[in-house]
Design a protein around this motif. Structure first.
Motif, PDB file in Angstrom:
ATOM      1  N   UNK A 215       0.813  -1.226   0.000  1.00 34.03           N
ATOM      2  CA  UNK A 215       0.000   0.000   0.000  1.00 34.03           C
ATOM      3  C   UNK A 215       0.844   1.273   0.000  1.00 34.03           C
ATOM      4  N   UNK A 216       2.062   1.198   0.598  1.00 35.12           N
ATOM      5  CA  UNK A 216       2.917   2.374   0.598  1.00 35.12           C
ATOM      6  C   UNK A 216       3.295   2.742  -0.840  1.00 35.12           C
ATOM      7  N   UNK A 217       3.489   1.727  -1.653  1.00 36.28           N
ATOM      8  CA  UNK A 217       3.830   1.975  -3.057  1.00 36.28           C
ATOM      9  C   UNK A 217       2.719   2.740  -3.753  1.00 36.28           C
ATOM     10  N   UNK A 218       1.497   2.297  -3.495  1.00 39.96           N
ATOM     11  CA  UNK A 218       0.361   2.969  -4.125  1.00 39.96           C
ATOM     12  C   UNK A 218       0.324   4.431  -3.700  1.00 39.96           C
ATOM     13  N   UNK A 219       0.556   4.645  -2.412  1.00 42.80           N
ATOM     14  CA  UNK A 219       0.497   6.035  -1.929  1.00 42.80           C
ATOM     15  C   UNK A 219       1.626   6.880  -2.518  1.00 42.80           C
ATOM     16  N   UNK A 220       2.846   6.334  -2.501  1.00 39.02           N
ATOM     17  CA  UNK A 220       3.978   7.085  -3.034  1.00 39.02           C
ATOM     18  C   UNK A 220       3.772   7.380  -4.520  1.00 39.02           C
ATOM     19  N   UNK A 221       3.223   6.400  -5.225  1.00 40.16           N
ATOM     20  CA  UNK A 221       3.012   6.564  -6.664  1.00 40.16           C
ATOM     21  C   UNK A 221       1.980   7.655  -6.924  1.00 40.16           C
ATOM     22  N   UNK A 222       0.957   7.728  -6.077  1.00 43.77           N
ATOM     23  CA  UNK A 222      -0.103   8.700  -6.293  1.00 43.77           C
ATOM     24  C   UNK A 222       0.284  10.119  -5.885  1.00 43.77           C
ATOM     25  N   UNK A 223       1.322  10.242  -5.070  1.00 45.62           N
ATOM     26  CA  UNK A 223       1.668  11.575  -4.564  1.00 45.62           C
ATOM     27  C   UNK A 223       2.307  12.483  -5.593  1.00 45.62           C
ATOM     28  N   UNK A 224       2.978  11.887  -6.569  1.00 46.79           N
ATOM     29  CA  UNK A 224       3.689  12.669  -7.575  1.00 46.79           C
ATOM     30  C   UNK A 224       3.221  12.243  -8.948  1.00 46.79           C
ATOM     31  N   UNK A 225       3.509  13.063  -9.946  1.00 45.41           N
ATOM     32  CA  UNK A 225       3.141  12.644 -11.303  1.00 45.41           C
ATOM     33  C   UNK A 225       4.283  11.830 -11.903  1.00 45.41           C
ATOM     34  N   UNK A 226       4.540  10.689 -11.293  1.00 45.55           N
ATOM     35  CA  UNK A 226       5.671   9.857 -11.733  1.00 45.55           C
ATOM     36  C   UNK A 226       5.605   9.474 -13.198  1.00 45.55           C
ATOM     37  N   UNK A 227       4.412   9.076 -13.698  1.00 50.49           N
ATOM     38  CA  UNK A 227       4.393   8.691 -15.116  1.00 50.49           C
ATOM     39  C   UNK A 227       4.905   9.809 -16.022  1.00 50.49           C
ATOM     40  N   UNK A 228       4.552  11.044 -15.681  1.00 50.97           N
ATOM     41  CA  UNK A 228       5.010  12.165 -16.502  1.00 50.97           C
ATOM     42  C   UNK A 228       6.534  12.298 -16.433  1.00 50.97           C
TER      43      UNK A 228
END
Lengths: 386, 273
Positions: B53-66
């Motif tokens: 779940x931490x991964x999901x949160x970290x991923x959602x916090x920034x626009x990593x895909x961009x």
């Protein structure tokens, strides 16, 4: 001459056997390339070029003789029409002109990039250092050498200079000892050779910030693995990156971990290309492993070690990413990890003192070149070439 | 017998040292998967849990895909430009005969001896004057020519048998034809090596993007991670998760394509040059 030796350092030293090990090499033997490069300058053996393209080094002998004779005996015009070599020569000349044109077209993109982003800017850096220049400011005034003298009198600059040397002083011996030791060890572990090499080399390709996060946690004074280990061994723990005294050594530990794989691969390829006969002969003569290492292996790989010393020195004088990542973009407690390049970056882009930073950059470049020259001078005396 | 035994123990020691090199990655992974209570425990906790779940949160916090897309875009364009310019230059320096060829090559090699710091600041000024600061181009153009690439390719071209060229000439192929149909296919592995180095260089580059970019929408992933680190310096699990998913791609690329990387190292160092 310097360029030739640079060439030898850059390409020749890391040896081809490793290439053979990693798969069939399409380039064939490296040694031949090397000898060609050194002998011709233009890359091709002289005679080869001459045979291949007689038009360039002058018209073919027979043709020339014809014209020479023709000039005295028959009328000129007749000679021209009669001369069969002429058409060939014209054709050759047209072709060579076309070749030059093509060469110019082919070289232009690369040279334009280099001109715009290397040659001209390198000169410009020197010019900027003698002016007061601010980005977006009005006008530029002559500063003489004041940028240099100001920099040299600046405490932070001196501190950065000392830090840079301190860091290099840890990194260069550390890299050499560690890479030679690991290469010797891994080289004998024949079964897992490729796998272990992969493990050692992984850090080399990883980004500094990404790996710094793991290391920041390892160096964490309260919960980190480093202190956990010291504690377990009954040794006094440390504040690591938060202590002005230990911050730089901590970064050196990180950097050794990060970069040593590259050096290990180079030393391993040097070791695997050693003449086995010499080592066996030493063995037969009763030399033990230690003696064999000091008397045979080390002298034979000394050109490679010398190459690593130069590359590591230059690399550490230019370190930035690991400092930025591990010191949280601050340059450490009490400027303890502020290196020259870090200071240049800060001066130019945080404080917009472009010419001031340029003067520092010029000093750093002079330092790098001086180190390279000194090491090369020493290398000539210490390195054993076969 | 004794020798075999010694070799075995050497293998084990080497293996342990090799594994020690990946411990920091393991620590990062463990930290990212720990529960909140386990992270702050001393001595540190060393077994993997599986709390994604931490991964999901970290991923959602920034626009990593961009940011990842930015990195890949910059790398791909740099690779295309640098490979094209290097192939052409190396071809001219090895297959076309003209006066001053050796001189031009030496002029190029001089670049390898100029430390990067020499042109750092003027390049910034140049890009500012061209109004290119804060764009993709600012991160691409300075790497448009790869002297390392020219050097590697030229060395390869010179080692090709002359028969190729002679055969092509007899068949009536000119330089362009020869370059396209013979030289280029043959040097594909070298192109791969150079491209890979540029890719890794792009993925890992920090200082130059820090200098020339400010807007988030053109920044590469490494800069984003540095900012993430500064903004979240208390949440170690989240930081570690971000470190894992931004570092993993380059590790995977390396593990699968290491042959080409080792080839580059053995031929002289050349990360982003």
């Amino acid at each position: 001459m310097t360029i030739d030796s640079e060439l030898a350092i850059g390409s020749g030293d890391p040896m081809p056997p490793d290439v053979a090990r990693t798969g069939p090499s399409p380039t064939g033997s490296l040694e031949t390339d090397q000898s060609r490069t050194e002998s011709g300058g233009t890359g091709l053996p002289r005679t080869g070029a001459r045979e291949a393209d007689p038009g360039r080094t002058g018209p073919p002998r027979t043709g020339k003789r014809d014209t020479d004779l023709g000039r005295t005996v028959p009328p000129r015009t007749a000679a021209r029409e009669a001369d069969p070599g002429r058409a060939v020569r014209m054709e050759k000349r047209r072709k060579s002109l076309r070749d030059i044109g093509l060469a110019v077209v082919f070289l232009t993109p690369a040279l334009v990039f280099l001109l715009a982003f290397v040659y001209v800017p390198s000169v410009m850096a020197l010019v900027l250092a003698f002016f007061h220049y601010k980005l977006g400011g009005v006008g530029t005034t002559w500063a003489g050498i004041s940028n240099f003298t100001d920099a040299l009198q600046l405490n932070v600059f001196r501190k950065a200079l000392v830090n840079t040397f301190y860091y290099a002083g840890m990194m260069v011996p550390g890299t050499i000892i560690l890479s030679v030791g690991l290469a010797l060890l891994i080289n004998k572990a024949t079964r897992m050779y490729a796998f272990i090499r992969t493990l050692v080399l992984i850090p080399y390709v990883t980004p500094a910030v990404g790996t710094a996060i793991g290391w920041l946690w390892i160096f964490n004074p309260t919960y980190g693995l480093a202190n956990g280990l010291l504690h377990w061994l009954g040794l006094p723990t440390s504040q690591w990156l938060q202590s002005p005294r230990m911050a730089m050594p901590s970064i050196a530990i990180y950097s050794l971990w990060h970069g040593v794989g590259f050096d290990v691969v180079i030393v391993m390829s040097a070791i695997s290309s050693l003449p086995q006969g010499v080592l066996e002969a030493a063995s037969v003569d009763g030399a033990n492993a230690w003696r064999r290492f000091w008397r045979v292996t080390l002298p034979l790989i000394s050109p490679t070690i010398f190459f690593l010393v130069i590359v590591t020195t230059i690399g550490t004088l230019q370190s930035f990413s690991q400092i930025y990542a591990l010191s949280g973009a601050s340059g450490g407690p009490e400027y303890s990890t502020t290196t020259l390049l870090f200071l240049i970056y800060e001066t130019a882009f945080t404080y917009n003192h472009i010419s001031y930073a340029s003067a520092m950059a010029v000093l750093l470049v002079i330092l790098i070149l001086a180190f390279t020259l000194i090491q090369r001078w020493m290398g000539k005396r210490l390195v054993f070439y076969q | 017998m004794k020798r075999k035994y010694r070799n075995g123990s050497r293998t084990i020691v080497s293996l342990l040292i090799g594994l020690a090199f990946v411990i920091p990655f393991y620590i990062t992974l463990v930290t990212s998967l720990d529960s909140k209570a386990d992270v702050f425990r001393f001595p540190p906790h060393l077994l993997l849990d599986f709390r994604w779940n931490v991964y999901v949160r970290a991923w959602d916090m920034f626009r990593w895909p961009m940011y990842i897309a930015n990195t890949i875009l910059i790398a791909v364009i740099t690779i295309a430009i640098a490979l094209a310019s290097s192939v052409l230059a190396a071809y001219a320096l090895s297959f076309i005969k003209f006066r001053g060829r050796g001189f031009v090559f030496i002029v190029m090699l001089v670049v390898l001896m100029i430390p990067g710091e020499a042109h750092l600041i003027p390049n910034f000024v140049t890009l500012a004057k061209l109004n290119l600061l804060d764009t993709y181009w600012a991160q691409i153009l300075p790497y448009g020519a790869s002297v390392f690439g020219v050097f590697l390719l030229r060395q390869f071209f010179l080692s090709l048998s002359k028969d190729y060229q002679d055969a092509a000439r007899i068949d009536g192929a000119g330089h362009l034809r020869f370059l396209w149909s013979v030289a280029l296919p043959l040097c594909r592995p070298i192109l791969f090596t150079i491209g890979l180095y540029i890719f890794i260089g792009s993925w890992n580059s920090l200082m130059w993007p820090l200098m020339v970019t400010q807007s988030h929408h053109v920044q590469p992933v490494e800069i984003a991670l540095a900012r993430f680190l500064q903004n979240n310096s208390v949440d170690w699990r989240r930081l570690s998760a971000a470190a894992v998913f931004t570092t993993l791609p380059v590790i995977l690329v390396f593990v699968f394509l290491q042959k080409y990387i080792i080839r580059g190292i053995s031929r002289g160092e050349g990360v982003r040059g």
